[in-house]
Design an enzyme around this catalytic site. Sequence first.
Site, PDB file in Angstrom:
ATOM      1  N   SER A  94     -23.382  32.143  14.751  1.00 13.23           N
ATOM      2  CA  SER A  94     -24.342  31.168  14.258  1.00 13.23           C
ATOM      3  C   SER A  94     -25.642  31.870  13.845  1.00 13.23           C
ATOM      4  O   SER A  94     -25.609  32.698  12.941  1.00 13.23           O
ATOM      5  CB  SER A  94     -24.564  30.081  15.317  1.00 13.23           C
ATOM      6  OG  SER A  94     -25.074  28.907  14.738  1.00 13.23           O
ATOM      7  N   HIS A 104     -17.157  24.849  15.913  1.00 12.36           N
ATOM      8  CA  HIS A 104     -18.233  25.837  15.747  1.00 12.36           C
ATOM      9  C   HIS A 104     -18.105  27.012  16.717  1.00 12.36           C
ATOM     10  O   HIS A 104     -18.566  28.116  16.422  1.00 12.36           O
ATOM     11  CB  HIS A 104     -19.583  25.147  15.933  1.00 12.36           C
ATOM     12  CG  HIS A 104     -20.768  25.988  15.609  1.00 12.36           C
ATOM     13  ND1 HIS A 104     -20.979  26.553  14.362  1.00 12.36           N
ATOM     14  CD2 HIS A 104     -21.831  26.369  16.366  1.00 12.36           C
ATOM     15  CE1 HIS A 104     -22.118  27.234  14.363  1.00 12.36           C
ATOM     16  NE2 HIS A 104     -22.645  27.138  15.567  1.00 12.36           N
ATOM     17  N   ASP A 162     -15.703  22.988  11.921  1.00  4.44           N
ATOM     18  CA  ASP A 162     -17.118  23.237  12.178  1.00  4.44           C
ATOM     19  C   ASP A 162     -17.967  22.362  11.257  1.00  4.44           C
ATOM     20  O   ASP A 162     -17.987  22.560  10.040  1.00  4.44           O
ATOM     21  CB  ASP A 162     -17.424  24.716  11.936  1.00  4.44           C
ATOM     22  CG  ASP A 162     -18.825  25.119  12.371  1.00  4.44           C
ATOM     23  OD1 ASP A 162     -19.659  24.219  12.614  1.00  4.44           O
ATOM     24  OD2 ASP A 162     -19.076  26.330  12.455  1.00  4.44           O
TER      25      ASP A 162
END
Length: 318
Positions: free
Chosen positions: A151, A281, A253
């Site tokens: 991320s 995710h 995601d």
Amino acid sequence: MRRALRGSILTACVVLGGCASSSSSKAPEVAAAFRSEEVSVGKAPWVLKGTLTVPAGTGPFPGVILVHGSGPHDRDETAGPNKPFKDLAEGLSSRGIAVLRYDKRTKVYAQQSAAGISMDDEVVVDAVAAVETLKARADIDPKGIFVVGHSLGALLAPEIAVRAAPVAGAVLLAPPGRAPWDIILAQLRYLEQPPELIASIEKDVELLKAGTLGDKKLLGAPAAYWRDWASRDGVAMATKLARPPLILRGERDYQVTEEDVAVWKKGLPRAEVVTIPGANHLFIQGTGKPNPAEYQTPGHVDARVIDTLSAFIRTSSR
């Protein structure tokens, strides 16, 4: 500062941090023995504790550092009952790759960070220090060290690799490609939050972009933080690496979408991009429309992620 994010409806999970799992999938297979040892990363006053998993044998082994998403994460990037970084570390080390994971500065020094910090303070400086920790070890191949970010950590992984050079390569797990405020608003709309809340944040975003937000904070963070985030060009940094990064995204995601991945594909046409079917995710399996409610269900990182990372690292280390 980041605690304010967790206290609102826009938790660190929603705003590009670690999410919890979406299924009760099996833990990644541990195919060989490895050992774990406690290590320290960085220097005073920001010393961080971590865990290094080292494969059985004498080495030297390829090495990986794991870089967290946004929010005050521990070394396992714990989210609810899930520990994705522990899954990644033990899965890779069982396949002959040493892995260093460490507690994040905003977790260990939350009070000292409350006044506001930069991307360098929150992520980059400590990650570079983690690379240096691996380079100093005789059992790690200094020419076979990789930065693996998730991320926000994925966005910054190429910059970390450049600043810690020489580094063998980078892996980007769910890297954001759009401005952070655009992703925040997209997630709010996806989650069907109240229109008045969305309108309020839209107004603050416009003030932020115009440079007139003042002392007001957006989701608990000052304007300088968001501008610093938006200024980090991961694609441009990745072009400075000796080889294109490996990019992975979970099919389910909703935080980092195909729109984000398209930015990386356009800027890095030679990069390998892998989509993991059914994964969210955190690259944990699930079904149906993804939503925050699924994040408290125990699960494990899909073994295909670990197999893909292992193959990339071994090929790139030759």
